[in-house]
Scaffold this motif. Structure first.
Motif, PDB file in Angstrom:
ATOM      1  N   THR A   1      -3.428   0.301  -9.301  1.00  0.00           N
ATOM      2  CA  THR A   1      -4.029   1.592  -8.990  1.00  0.00           C
ATOM      3  C   THR A   1      -3.399   2.066  -7.677  1.00  0.00           C
ATOM      4  N   LEU A   2      -3.700   3.291  -7.302  1.00  0.00           N
ATOM      5  CA  LEU A   2      -3.177   3.837  -6.052  1.00  0.00           C
ATOM      6  C   LEU A   2      -4.312   4.126  -5.083  1.00  0.00           C
ATOM      7  N   GLY A   3      -4.097   3.805  -3.813  1.00  0.00           N
ATOM      8  CA  GLY A   3      -5.115   4.060  -2.795  1.00  0.00           C
ATOM      9  C   GLY A   3      -5.356   5.561  -2.647  1.00  0.00           C
ATOM     10  N   GLU A   4      -6.587   5.954  -2.902  1.00  0.00           N
ATOM     11  CA  GLU A   4      -6.875   7.395  -2.958  1.00  0.00           C
ATOM     12  C   GLU A   4      -6.679   8.099  -1.625  1.00  0.00           C
ATOM     13  N   ASN A   5      -6.844   7.359  -0.523  1.00  0.00           N
ATOM     14  CA  ASN A   5      -6.816   8.055   0.766  1.00  0.00           C
ATOM     15  C   ASN A   5      -5.418   8.175   1.366  1.00  0.00           C
ATOM     16  N   CYS A   6      -4.408   7.828   0.589  1.00  0.00           N
ATOM     17  CA  CYS A   6      -3.037   7.966   1.097  1.00  0.00           C
ATOM     18  C   CYS A   6      -2.530   9.377   0.791  1.00  0.00           C
ATOM     19  N   PRO A   7      -2.149  10.128   1.836  1.00  0.00           N
ATOM     20  CA  PRO A   7      -1.665  11.490   1.589  1.00  0.00           C
ATOM     21  C   PRO A   7      -0.234  11.544   1.063  1.00  0.00           C
ATOM     22  N   SER A   8       0.426  10.382   0.931  1.00  0.00           N
ATOM     23  CA  SER A   8       1.834  10.343   0.506  1.00  0.00           C
ATOM     24  C   SER A   8       2.022   9.984  -0.965  1.00  0.00           C
ATOM     25  N   ILE A   9       0.955   9.812  -1.667  1.00  0.00           N
ATOM     26  CA  ILE A   9       1.078   9.271  -3.030  1.00  0.00           C
ATOM     27  C   ILE A   9       2.085  10.046  -3.876  1.00  0.00           C
ATOM     28  N   ALA A  10       2.083  11.354  -3.717  1.00  0.00           N
ATOM     29  CA  ALA A  10       2.964  12.189  -4.549  1.00  0.00           C
ATOM     30  C   ALA A  10       4.439  11.898  -4.292  1.00  0.00           C
ATOM     31  N   PHE A  11       4.729  11.274  -3.130  1.00  0.00           N
ATOM     32  CA  PHE A  11       6.133  11.015  -2.773  1.00  0.00           C
ATOM     33  C   PHE A  11       6.598   9.614  -3.168  1.00  0.00           C
TER      34      PHE A  11
ATOM     35  N   PHE B   1       0.833  -1.198   0.000  1.00  0.00           N
ATOM     36  CA  PHE B   1       0.000   0.000   0.000  1.00  0.00           C
ATOM     37  C   PHE B   1       0.872   1.254   0.000  1.00  0.00           C
ATOM     38  N   PRO B   2       0.550   2.300  -0.755  1.00  0.00           N
ATOM     39  CA  PRO B   2      -0.730   2.586  -1.412  1.00  0.00           C
ATOM     40  C   PRO B   2      -0.897   2.001  -2.799  1.00  0.00           C
ATOM     41  N   MET B   3      -0.017   1.103  -3.206  1.00  0.00           N
ATOM     42  CA  MET B   3      -0.195   0.461  -4.505  1.00  0.00           C
ATOM     43  C   MET B   3      -1.182  -0.699  -4.335  1.00  0.00           C
ATOM     44  N   LEU B   4      -2.108  -0.785  -5.255  1.00  0.00           N
ATOM     45  CA  LEU B   4      -3.154  -1.810  -5.167  1.00  0.00           C
ATOM     46  C   LEU B   4      -3.148  -2.650  -6.443  1.00  0.00           C
ATOM     47  N   PRO B   5      -2.766  -3.917  -6.350  1.00  0.00           N
ATOM     48  CA  PRO B   5      -2.756  -4.754  -7.553  1.00  0.00           C
ATOM     49  C   PRO B   5      -4.137  -5.315  -7.860  1.00  0.00           C
TER      50      PRO B   5
END
Ligand code: SF4
Ligand code: SF4
Length: 208
Positions: free
Chosen positions: A154-164, A139-143
């Motif tokens: 896809t990426l977990g939308e509720n993760c505030p770190s996605i940009a990093f 997580f936040p990667m979702l296979p």
């Protein structure tokens, strides 16, 4: 009599197959954990979520015992692996059976929204960080597996770190899952996709 003999023969074969599959999966988990070259994810978990787990953003001010875990679906035999490595009992997981064949059933362990993750410590760190489920580590990667049988991400939308999220970490995770994919039954992928839409469980019938 011939029928019961055949039935018994099938059960014995299933037990042998389960033992073999379990040994193979344990080896895969050992290999994944033995890889000390894992790229840093660059996620800002401690800074942005004050945790090494994934309490959702709105849950951050809540007491640890009130924080429902995200839905975590363990891989085949990953529950048994975590039990063997950490000494926890089967009762801390919610069991979700999947059928490999009409006569071969696997119990998949899940950590769900019905109650806080049993491994979430008072300091909001994961109590089994060295052996936490691959789903948590990914997580936040979702296979997912598309109808053609190819993996998608896809990426977990509720993760505030996605940009990093570090591309090196992302590539490595994809590589790890690609190696596991031929061994993961379709029924597991169906369960994983279904779990993504869970909003909570009914209470289990047995007392926790
Ligand atoms: S939601 Fe994202 S930033 Fe927060 S703990 Fe999980 S992976 Fe880390
Ligand atoms: S196993 Fe650890 S990382 Fe996964 S949900 Fe529980 S506390 Fe969080």
């Amino acid at each position: 009599m011939a029928l019961s003999f055949n039935q018994k023969g099938k059960l014995v074969k299933n037990e042998d197959l389960l033992i073999k599959l379990k040994a193979e999966w344990f080896e895969r988990f050992d290999d994944i954990l033995a890889n000390k070259t894992t790229a840093l994810s660059n996620l800002k978990c401690l800074e942005l979520c004050e945790a090494r787990c994934c309490p959702r953003v709105g849950m951050r001010p809540m007491a640890p015992e009130k924080i429902a875990s995200p839905v975590v679906v363990l891989l085949p035999f990953e529950m048994e692996y975590i039990m063997a490595k950490t000494g926890v009992g089967r009762e801390v997981f919610r069991l979700w059976p999947i059928d490999l064949t009409p006569s071969l059933r696997l119990e998949i362990g899940t950590l769900d929204l019905g109650k806080p993750c049993p491994f979430l410590q008072d300091d909001r760190l994961c109590g089994i960080h060295a052996h936490n489920p691959l789903d948590c580590r990914t997580f936040p990667m979702l296979p997912s597996l598309n109808p053609a049988g190819s993996m998608e991400w896809t990426l977990g939308e509720n993760c505030p770190s996605i940009a990093f999220l570090s591309p090196a970490f992302s590539d490595q995770m994809k590589h790890t899952w690609q190696g596991l994919e031929p061994h993961i039954p379709r029924a597991w992928w169906d369960l994983y996709a279904f779990a993504d839409h869970w909003t909570g469980y009914p209470e289990p019938s047995h007392a926790d």
